[in-house]
Design a protein around this motif. Sequence first.
Motif, mmCIF file in Angstrom:
data_model
loop_
_atom_site.group_PDB
_atom_site.id
_atom_site.type_symbol
_atom_site.label_atom_id
_atom_site.label_comp_id
_atom_site.label_asym_id
_atom_site.label_seq_id
_atom_site.Cartn_x
_atom_site.Cartn_y
_atom_site.Cartn_z
ATOM 1 N N UNK A 214 0.835 -1.204 0.000
ATOM 2 C CA UNK A 214 0.000 0.000 0.000
ATOM 3 C C UNK A 214 0.867 1.250 0.000
ATOM 4 N N UNK A 215 1.970 1.196 0.725
ATOM 5 C CA UNK A 215 2.889 2.348 0.774
ATOM 6 C C UNK A 215 3.433 2.642 -0.631
ATOM 7 N N UNK A 216 3.766 1.602 -1.369
ATOM 8 C CA UNK A 216 4.285 1.770 -2.731
ATOM 9 C C UNK A 216 3.233 2.409 -3.635
ATOM 10 N N UNK A 217 2.005 1.908 -3.553
ATOM 11 C CA UNK A 217 0.996 2.285 -4.545
ATOM 12 C C UNK A 217 0.208 3.538 -4.193
ATOM 13 N N UNK A 218 0.265 3.981 -2.939
ATOM 14 C CA UNK A 218 -0.536 5.156 -2.590
ATOM 15 C C UNK A 218 0.127 6.454 -3.073
ATOM 16 N N UNK A 219 1.412 6.387 -3.415
ATOM 17 C CA UNK A 219 2.072 7.555 -3.993
ATOM 18 C C UNK A 219 1.902 7.512 -5.496
ATOM 19 N N UNK A 220 1.669 8.656 -6.096
ATOM 20 C CA UNK A 220 1.410 8.694 -7.544
ATOM 21 C C UNK A 220 2.700 8.413 -8.310
ATOM 22 N N UNK A 221 2.535 8.029 -9.550
ATOM 23 C CA UNK A 221 3.679 7.742 -10.412
ATOM 24 C C UNK A 221 3.861 6.263 -10.629
ATOM 25 N N UNK A 222 4.585 5.922 -11.678
ATOM 26 C CA UNK A 222 4.775 4.516 -12.039
ATOM 27 C C UNK A 222 6.142 3.976 -11.658
ATOM 28 N N UNK A 223 6.991 4.831 -11.071
ATOM 29 C CA UNK A 223 8.329 4.375 -10.682
ATOM 30 C C UNK A 223 8.356 4.116 -9.185
ATOM 31 N N UNK A 224 8.994 3.020 -8.789
ATOM 32 C CA UNK A 224 9.034 2.612 -7.387
ATOM 33 C C UNK A 224 10.448 2.784 -6.843
ATOM 34 N N UNK A 225 10.534 3.272 -5.625
ATOM 35 C CA UNK A 225 11.819 3.454 -4.955
ATOM 36 C C UNK A 225 12.424 2.079 -4.675
ATOM 37 N N UNK A 226 13.714 1.924 -4.950
ATOM 38 C CA UNK A 226 14.341 0.601 -4.906
ATOM 39 C C UNK A 226 14.235 -0.073 -3.542
#
Length: 920
Positions: free
Chosen positions: A348-360
């Motif tokens: 949920x932490x990954x997906x609740x922020x907008x954008x398609x790039x994920x922090x490593x």
Amino acid sequence: MITTFILDVLNDLKKNNYNLSKVTFVLPSKRAGLFLKHQLVHVIQDTIFVPDIISIEEFVEDLSGLKTTSNTELIFEFYNSYLALTKKEDQDTFESFSKWAQILLQDFNEIDRYLIPQENIFNYLSDIQELTHWSVEANQTEFVKKYLQFWNKLYTYYKHFTKQLLDKSIGYQGLIYRKAAEHCDTYINNLTDKQHVFLGFNALNTAEENIIQQFLKSGLAKVYWDIDSVFINNPKHDAALFTRQHKKNWKHFEKHPFEWVTENYSKEKNINIYGVPKNIGQAKYIGTLLKNIEAETKSLQSTAVVLGDENLLIPVLNSIPPSVEALNITMGFPLKSIPLASLFESLFHIHKTSGNAFYFKDVVKVLSHQFVRPLFYIDDIDYASKIIETIDSNNLVYLTLNRLKEIDKHSNKILDLLFSNWNTSIDLALKNCALIISKIKIHLDQNKDANLLSLEYLYRFNELFNALSLLNSQYNHIKDISTLFGVYKELLSSETLDFQGEPLQGLQIMGMLESRVLDFETVIISSVNEGILPSGKSNNSFIPFDVKIENKLPTYKEKDAVYTYHFYRLLQRAKNVYILYNTEADVLTGGEKSRFITQLELENIHNIHHEIIAPHVPVITPELKVVQKTEDSQTRLKEIASKGFSPSSLTNYVRNPIDFYYQKILKIKEHDEVEETVAANTLGTVVHNTLEDFYKPLENSFLSVDIVKKLKTQINEKVTFHFKNEFKEGDITKGKNLIIYEIAKRYVSNFLDLEIENLKAGNEIKIIKIESNNNVLIEIPELDFPVKLTGKVDRVDEYNGVTRIVDYKTGRVDANKVEIVSWEDITTDYTKYSKSFQVLTYAYMMLLSNEITLPVEAGIISFKNLKAGFLKFSKKDKAGNGAKKDALITQETLDDFYVELKTLILEICNPNIPFTEKEV
């Protein structure tokens, strides 16, 4: 067996010829009912039908005709009312609404439980806001108007919301109590001779008081209190605050006896109070106490551990002695503490922020999770490790789903579930969660017996997401991932995983509220600190303190009195009491020891043993590692010798032989981590490689100002190229990395400026070798195998006819780091002499390979100390200021150096000298 309140009640009823089969027992909790059923066998010898035994919540549900619903569903229902009564332009999002609605629902609950006239109190609150804050303003701002509108609408919200609930025959606790009180007469009129026994109650809300008094008035009920004379006869003792009020105010007790005031508390007790540092310290000491109690009594049958802070459950379970076999845990294990919760928290932490790039780091956290990692095993290959290694080696700070699929083409389906954009729709996000659970279950089913607990976790989380799907489809208030995450956390915080155990056997572990009506011979109470027991002041309400007082609503004083009663009731019949508190004051989790402890000591009724427990901390003498050399390590040393000892590996041995052992003998390499910020060694490599590109074409030629100026025009291009080559896909366009990128360019530029300055001053510089590779055989007669030296020299030049061996350092190096006084020191003190050792090794290798003729100079150019120029190695005659320095390296210099070099290599290769760790 100790006498118990429940047993006393049953004996009294039997003595008064009550037909227990036809009695309905109403208790504060379901757990108390279980103990009552167990105690029946000690009172009744004949075969009878088990009487109705219900909790007060079940009783009022039956009276009201309503069913309790979850807090989460109430929020959804309330939002329906809010939308219906609020203009579209003024509506809060569901996420914002839920933050203040929780508080308002608690106030609705209190108002209803205490039968406060709703319209009166809501209008009163609205009037207070107008008088206190805004009425003096002639022209109210839009914000002020909306604020006052909110308060004016509270009663409207309440009416609409409660009507919706009543239409569905559901309710929150307060509404159920209000309706139960309203229906009480009808219920009683339909009863024949069914007797109700209310026992073990203390703090009653107004609805409960009305209901019980109406039953007493009808002659169809009996009530038993459990209070000690010490408390009820002391008008200032909060343990009897409510009982004194009931005894004084209820008309029933004008003509009927008050049952019961007991004399148990004054009896002899063994009370021990322990101050223990930290929560974990308390958990560990509870384990010690249980071990001692079991050794003395041979049984923990009438022993209870009551946790003031329920977060201690897991540490306490881990501290219980292995000899404890029978165990019952009344409290549920919070779902939020289960490992699976951390997985969905991360997703949920990954997906609740907008954008398609994920922090490593977020990606690695998910891929490394204990429930996810096995899903990436395909044909015995760990593709999760492959992804993580690629992220590390390529400095991928942000990754898209497509980039992840490029790295691992075998795990597309699971990658889609984990990282496809959940924001596309809430249904998709919930479907993905369900599919992830399903995938994990398929894996765990392969070894069911070993994964029973994990499968239980999955089952509960599957239920949770099913509940979320149902709520979303029914109400459709969840519009984005952030809101879904909020609702998920709300559900998670209230859900527990229930333990299976023998409820009436062995050690009992419970929270303070679960101890109601129950009695134990031995009681251990933890976390008896202010802010925990009692919880102290909190103001999570829209209703001001003075309004609560006026309307006889409970404040923090009454709530503290509830816990005072529970605390002292646990002590009433107990013979052995152990009270633990945390000595380390913490503003977040409680401060100093509780007032309950001080009150116990001031009462001076019992002999109390008070002790501060200091944990036993063994003195561990640090032992330096010593690794003996084996045949295998000797074989490995011969391999290294034949390939060549590098100056850095030799100085590494000087610094700490155990590091040499790990890196060279065992071949353990440091893990390559993602460089979010350019590391120092990466910066050094970029600068070295840039200068190699510049100077390699100039070998065997003289430098000129024009040549060097031309090189300056290529700095940007070359540094950028090498950064991309070394920093891989890391970003150097912003932040610290951009600064470091500019520093690299500045280092190179400053170095070239130094060259121009030297040339303009009339100095003649000829480039002889750049990045010269050396691999030379050295003669060590004492060894029966060949030994080589290997290394790369950054630069060899002629400066006004003198050959110089130059080593670049991007860090700061001062002149004293390349000077020696005594030759013996060069292989013993890494900090002072490692730079001297390196440049002398380079000079010695180049001499052996006939690339230089003596005398020469060798030294360092430090990019952080460029003003100092070429820092030459020099041998000082003696220590101290003004000592004579000899900067020329002659055959004598290298002969002296060879003696120390040979001694060092002989020590490394000597099978009788172990690798011994040095103190750092």
